[in-house]
Design a protein around this motif. Structure first.
Motif, PDB file in Angstrom:
ATOM      1  N   TYR A 261      -1.254  37.312  26.192  1.00  0.00           N
ATOM      2  CA  TYR A 261      -1.569  35.913  26.487  1.00  0.00           C
ATOM      3  C   TYR A 261      -0.812  35.440  27.723  1.00  0.00           C
ATOM      4  CZ  TYR A 261      -1.727  30.829  25.770  1.00  0.00           C
ATOM      5  OH  TYR A 261      -1.892  29.476  25.934  1.00  0.00           O
ATOM      6  N   VAL A 262       0.477  35.719  27.757  1.00  0.00           N
ATOM      7  CA  VAL A 262       1.311  35.286  28.886  1.00  0.00           C
ATOM      8  C   VAL A 262       0.774  35.848  30.202  1.00  0.00           C
ATOM      9  CG1 VAL A 262       3.599  35.590  29.934  1.00  0.00           C
ATOM     10  CG2 VAL A 262       3.409  34.847  27.557  1.00  0.00           C
ATOM     11  N   ILE A 263       0.352  37.102  30.182  1.00  0.00           N
ATOM     12  CA  ILE A 263      -0.179  37.731  31.389  1.00  0.00           C
ATOM     13  C   ILE A 263      -1.513  37.114  31.801  1.00  0.00           C
ATOM     14  CG2 ILE A 263      -1.179  39.885  32.296  1.00  0.00           C
ATOM     15  CD1 ILE A 263       1.815  39.951  32.296  1.00  0.00           C
ATOM     16  N   SER A 264      -2.326  36.732  30.827  1.00  0.00           N
ATOM     17  CA  SER A 264      -3.704  36.354  31.135  1.00  0.00           C
ATOM     18  C   SER A 264      -3.952  34.865  31.344  1.00  0.00           C
ATOM     19  CB  SER A 264      -4.623  36.848  30.015  1.00  0.00           C
ATOM     20  OG  SER A 264      -4.370  36.136  28.820  1.00  0.00           O
ATOM     21  N   ILE A 265      -3.055  33.987  30.905  1.00  0.00           N
ATOM     22  CA  ILE A 265      -3.392  32.556  30.958  1.00  0.00           C
ATOM     23  C   ILE A 265      -3.510  32.060  32.395  1.00  0.00           C
ATOM     24  CG2 ILE A 265      -2.559  31.909  28.689  1.00  0.00           C
ATOM     25  CD1 ILE A 265      -0.033  30.857  29.932  1.00  0.00           C
ATOM     26  N   ARG A 266      -4.520  31.228  32.589  1.00  0.00           N
ATOM     27  CA  ARG A 266      -4.801  30.625  33.885  1.00  0.00           C
ATOM     28  C   ARG A 266      -5.229  29.177  33.663  1.00  0.00           C
ATOM     29  NH1 ARG A 266      -3.308  34.972  34.926  1.00  0.00           N
ATOM     30  NH2 ARG A 266      -3.971  36.528  36.414  1.00  0.00           N
ATOM     31  N   ARG A 267      -5.147  28.420  34.722  1.00  0.00           N
ATOM     32  CA  ARG A 267      -5.646  27.051  34.699  1.00  0.00           C
ATOM     33  C   ARG A 267      -7.173  27.090  34.590  1.00  0.00           C
ATOM     34  NH1 ARG A 267      -2.588  23.271  38.552  1.00  0.00           N
ATOM     35  NH2 ARG A 267      -4.735  22.776  39.031  1.00  0.00           N
ATOM     36  N   PRO A 268      -7.790  25.975  34.223  1.00  0.00           N
ATOM     37  CA  PRO A 268      -9.265  25.960  34.129  1.00  0.00           C
ATOM     38  C   PRO A 268      -9.966  26.367  35.428  1.00  0.00           C
ATOM     39  CG  PRO A 268      -8.357  24.032  33.051  1.00  0.00           C
ATOM     40  CD  PRO A 268      -7.204  24.727  33.734  1.00  0.00           C
ATOM     41  N   ASP A 269      -9.318  26.123  36.579  1.00  0.00           N
ATOM     42  CA  ASP A 269      -9.918  26.517  37.857  1.00  0.00           C
ATOM     43  C   ASP A 269      -9.578  27.962  38.238  1.00  0.00           C
ATOM     44  OD1 ASP A 269      -7.255  26.358  38.643  1.00  0.00           O
ATOM     45  OD2 ASP A 269      -7.572  24.790  40.133  1.00  0.00           O
ATOM     46  N   GLU A 270      -9.005  28.706  37.293  1.00  0.00           N
ATOM     47  CA  GLU A 270      -8.632  30.126  37.440  1.00  0.00           C
ATOM     48  C   GLU A 270      -7.396  30.352  38.317  1.00  0.00           C
ATOM     49  OE1 GLU A 270      -9.862  32.709  35.620  1.00  0.00           O
ATOM     50  OE2 GLU A 270     -10.977  31.141  34.597  1.00  0.00           O
ATOM     51  N   ASP A 271      -6.755  29.276  38.769  1.00  0.00           N
ATOM     52  CA  ASP A 271      -5.500  29.401  39.501  1.00  0.00           C
ATOM     53  C   ASP A 271      -4.372  29.643  38.504  1.00  0.00           C
ATOM     54  OD1 ASP A 271      -3.742  29.432  41.638  1.00  0.00           O
ATOM     55  OD2 ASP A 271      -3.633  27.244  41.832  1.00  0.00           O
ATOM     56  N   GLU A 272      -3.258  30.165  38.987  1.00  0.00           N
ATOM     57  CA  GLU A 272      -2.101  30.406  38.125  1.00  0.00           C
ATOM     58  C   GLU A 272      -1.415  29.084  37.787  1.00  0.00           C
ATOM     59  OE1 GLU A 272      -1.038  33.194  36.840  1.00  0.00           O
ATOM     60  OE2 GLU A 272      -1.720  34.822  38.107  1.00  0.00           O
ATOM     61  N   TYR A 273      -0.835  29.033  36.602  1.00  0.00           N
ATOM     62  CA  TYR A 273      -0.006  27.890  36.208  1.00  0.00           C
ATOM     63  C   TYR A 273       1.347  27.981  36.907  1.00  0.00           C
ATOM     64  CZ  TYR A 273      -2.929  26.427  32.237  1.00  0.00           C
ATOM     65  OH  TYR A 273      -3.934  25.949  31.445  1.00  0.00           O
ATOM     66  N   GLU A 274       2.062  26.875  36.903  1.00  0.00           N
ATOM     67  CA  GLU A 274       3.450  26.859  37.350  1.00  0.00           C
ATOM     68  C   GLU A 274       4.271  27.641  36.325  1.00  0.00           C
ATOM     69  OE1 GLU A 274       4.822  25.289  40.156  1.00  0.00           O
ATOM     70  OE2 GLU A 274       2.737  24.975  40.733  1.00  0.00           O
ATOM     71  N   PRO A 275       5.372  28.278  36.749  1.00  0.00           N
ATOM     72  CA  PRO A 275       6.199  29.034  35.795  1.00  0.00           C
ATOM     73  C   PRO A 275       6.654  28.198  34.601  1.00  0.00           C
ATOM     74  CG  PRO A 275       6.923  29.445  38.036  1.00  0.00           C
ATOM     75  CD  PRO A 275       5.872  28.372  38.112  1.00  0.00           C
TER      76      PRO A 275
END
Length: 164
Positions: A57-71
């Motif tokens: 999960y930690v590796i795969s989660i992304r924002r709805p726009d597919e960009d990475e989240y902030e740490p």
């Protein structure tokens, strides 16, 4: 005072924003689990398997726009899952002899903690979490300019006190 009153006290003093965010993060994780064909509720998944799911999960989660989240967001989502598990008495079900304060610090979750740490480093290397819009504090010279322009204090002589 009954034992139930102690839980009522906790619930009354829990920030509603925390409760809402935890619920949202849990729903996000549950959606991830469904994609993995895992239909058990989170609190019914044994620690070894849950650790594997958390790492993925930690590796795969992304924002709805597919960009990475902030740490900090990734870490917050991870912590929300453990907050939920603590509320569901997960430790007493699976880790009865533990003396650690935080469930997420249990040895059973070492792999997902390590993945989280590496993911946060990776995100920081990508420039996430650097807070480019962070406010910068004034230095002595900036305070002097503001004072000279009459933008600090009341305009009265000797009202402005230097703190340096």
């Amino acid at each position: 005072v009954s034992y139930d009153d102690t839980f009522e006290t906790i619930n009354k003093n829990t920030n509603p924003n925390t409760t809402s965010k935890t619920a949202s993060d849990i729903n996000h994780f549950v959606d991830f689990l469904k994609q993995k064909k895992e239909n058990r509720s989170i609190e019914n998944i044994p620690p070894g398997q849950l650790d594997k799911y958390l790492a993925m999960y930690v590796i795969s989660i992304r924002r709805p726009d597919e960009d990475e989240y902030e740490p900090s967001t990734v870490q917050s989502k991870y912590q929300s899952i453990f907050r939920h598990l603590e509320n569901k008495k997960y430790r007493s079900k699976y880790l009865k002899k533990s003396k650690l304060n935080d469930l997420k610090d249990e040895p059973a979750f070492q792999h997902s903690r390590s993945v989280l740490s590496h993911k946060m480093k990776e995100l920081k290397a990508l420039g996430k979490g650097n807070k480019p819009n962070k406010a910068q504090s004034f230095g002595v010279e900036e305070f002097k300019v503001l004072k000279d322009k009459g933008l600090l204090g009341t305009g009265e002589k000797n009202v402005f006190i230097y703190m340096f």
